[in-house]
Design a protein around this motif. Sequence first.
Motif, PDB file in Angstrom:
ATOM      1  N   GLY A  93      19.869 -25.972 -27.153  1.00  0.00           N
ATOM      2  CA  GLY A  93      19.806 -27.305 -27.527  1.00  0.00           C
ATOM      3  C   GLY A  93      18.361 -28.112 -28.162  1.00  0.00           C
ATOM      4  O   GLY A  93      17.478 -27.196 -27.640  1.00  0.00           O
ATOM      5  N   LEU A  94      18.515 -28.879 -28.928  1.00  0.00           N
ATOM      6  CA  LEU A  94      17.285 -29.504 -29.547  1.00  0.00           C
ATOM      7  C   LEU A  94      17.105 -30.727 -29.232  1.00  0.00           C
ATOM      8  O   LEU A  94      15.880 -31.355 -29.551  1.00  0.00           O
ATOM      9  CB  LEU A  94      17.634 -29.566 -31.046  1.00  0.00           C
ATOM     10  N   ASP A  95      17.710 -31.310 -27.949  1.00  0.00           N
ATOM     11  CA  ASP A  95      17.255 -32.410 -27.458  1.00  0.00           C
ATOM     12  C   ASP A  95      16.371 -32.087 -26.465  1.00  0.00           C
ATOM     13  O   ASP A  95      16.654 -31.794 -25.181  1.00  0.00           O
ATOM     14  CB  ASP A  95      18.614 -33.228 -26.827  1.00  0.00           C
ATOM     15  N   PHE A  96      15.065 -32.344 -26.661  1.00  0.00           N
ATOM     16  CA  PHE A  96      13.810 -32.095 -25.691  1.00  0.00           C
ATOM     17  C   PHE A  96      13.808 -32.930 -24.479  1.00  0.00           C
ATOM     18  O   PHE A  96      13.125 -32.620 -23.642  1.00  0.00           O
ATOM     19  CB  PHE A  96      12.589 -31.895 -26.435  1.00  0.00           C
ATOM     20  N   THR A  97      14.501 -34.017 -24.628  1.00  0.00           N
ATOM     21  CA  THR A  97      14.743 -34.875 -23.457  1.00  0.00           C
ATOM     22  C   THR A  97      15.556 -34.314 -22.283  1.00  0.00           C
ATOM     23  O   THR A  97      15.536 -34.840 -21.318  1.00  0.00           O
ATOM     24  CB  THR A  97      15.115 -36.450 -23.704  1.00  0.00           C
ATOM     25  N   VAL A  98      16.269 -33.330 -22.592  1.00  0.00           N
ATOM     26  CA  VAL A  98      16.984 -32.741 -21.601  1.00  0.00           C
ATOM     27  C   VAL A  98      16.286 -31.712 -20.983  1.00  0.00           C
ATOM     28  O   VAL A  98      15.803 -30.719 -21.655  1.00  0.00           O
ATOM     29  CB  VAL A  98      18.448 -32.000 -22.136  1.00  0.00           C
ATOM     30  N   ALA A  99      16.048 -31.813 -19.597  1.00  0.00           N
ATOM     31  CA  ALA A  99      15.046 -30.781 -19.089  1.00  0.00           C
ATOM     32  C   ALA A  99      15.269 -29.343 -19.385  1.00  0.00           C
ATOM     33  O   ALA A  99      14.492 -28.495 -19.376  1.00  0.00           O
ATOM     34  CB  ALA A  99      15.024 -31.095 -17.679  1.00  0.00           C
ATOM     35  N   ASP A 100      16.657 -28.750 -19.058  1.00  0.00           N
ATOM     36  CA  ASP A 100      17.083 -27.527 -19.284  1.00  0.00           C
ATOM     37  C   ASP A 100      16.807 -27.014 -20.792  1.00  0.00           C
ATOM     38  O   ASP A 100      16.326 -26.006 -21.122  1.00  0.00           O
ATOM     39  CB  ASP A 100      18.722 -27.065 -19.101  1.00  0.00           C
ATOM     40  N   HIS A 101      16.905 -27.930 -21.846  1.00  0.00           N
ATOM     41  CA  HIS A 101      16.615 -27.356 -23.119  1.00  0.00           C
ATOM     42  C   HIS A 101      15.069 -27.313 -23.196  1.00  0.00           C
ATOM     43  O   HIS A 101      14.567 -26.397 -23.695  1.00  0.00           O
ATOM     44  CB  HIS A 101      17.028 -28.813 -24.192  1.00  0.00           C
ATOM     45  N   ALA A 102      14.342 -28.295 -22.707  1.00  0.00           N
ATOM     46  CA  ALA A 102      12.831 -28.171 -22.755  1.00  0.00           C
ATOM     47  C   ALA A 102      12.312 -26.796 -21.981  1.00  0.00           C
ATOM     48  O   ALA A 102      11.525 -26.084 -22.493  1.00  0.00           O
ATOM     49  CB  ALA A 102      12.292 -29.553 -22.327  1.00  0.00           C
ATOM     50  N   ASP A 103      12.921 -26.577 -20.808  1.00  0.00           N
ATOM     51  CA  ASP A 103      12.688 -25.431 -20.217  1.00  0.00           C
ATOM     52  C   ASP A 103      12.872 -24.156 -21.090  1.00  0.00           C
ATOM     53  O   ASP A 103      11.969 -23.272 -20.917  1.00  0.00           O
ATOM     54  CB  ASP A 103      13.292 -25.434 -18.957  1.00  0.00           C
ATOM     55  N   ARG A 104      14.034 -23.944 -21.671  1.00  0.00           N
ATOM     56  CA  ARG A 104      14.302 -22.824 -22.498  1.00  0.00           C
ATOM     57  C   ARG A 104      13.315 -22.648 -23.426  1.00  0.00           C
ATOM     58  O   ARG A 104      12.828 -21.541 -23.952  1.00  0.00           O
ATOM     59  CB  ARG A 104      15.759 -22.846 -22.651  1.00  0.00           C
TER      60      ARG A 104
END
Length: 65
Positions: free
Chosen positions: A42-53
Amino acid sequence: MASLAGASPESGVEGVEFLKAYCVKCHGPDKKKGQRTLHELGLDFTVADHADRWVEVLDQLTSED
């Protein structure tokens, strides 16, 4: 929600075309090198899982292993 596979340069994420061209061919739906896929990342960096990955991706790219 946008993912790397469906992203375009207009997505606002720098380097999307580079990632699609050089990373997804080995870490995509057809080949899962290192048991990692990036095409659905995912490209929505406000979603913690996307940012963590994405942090994991950056850590791997900058590691000296």
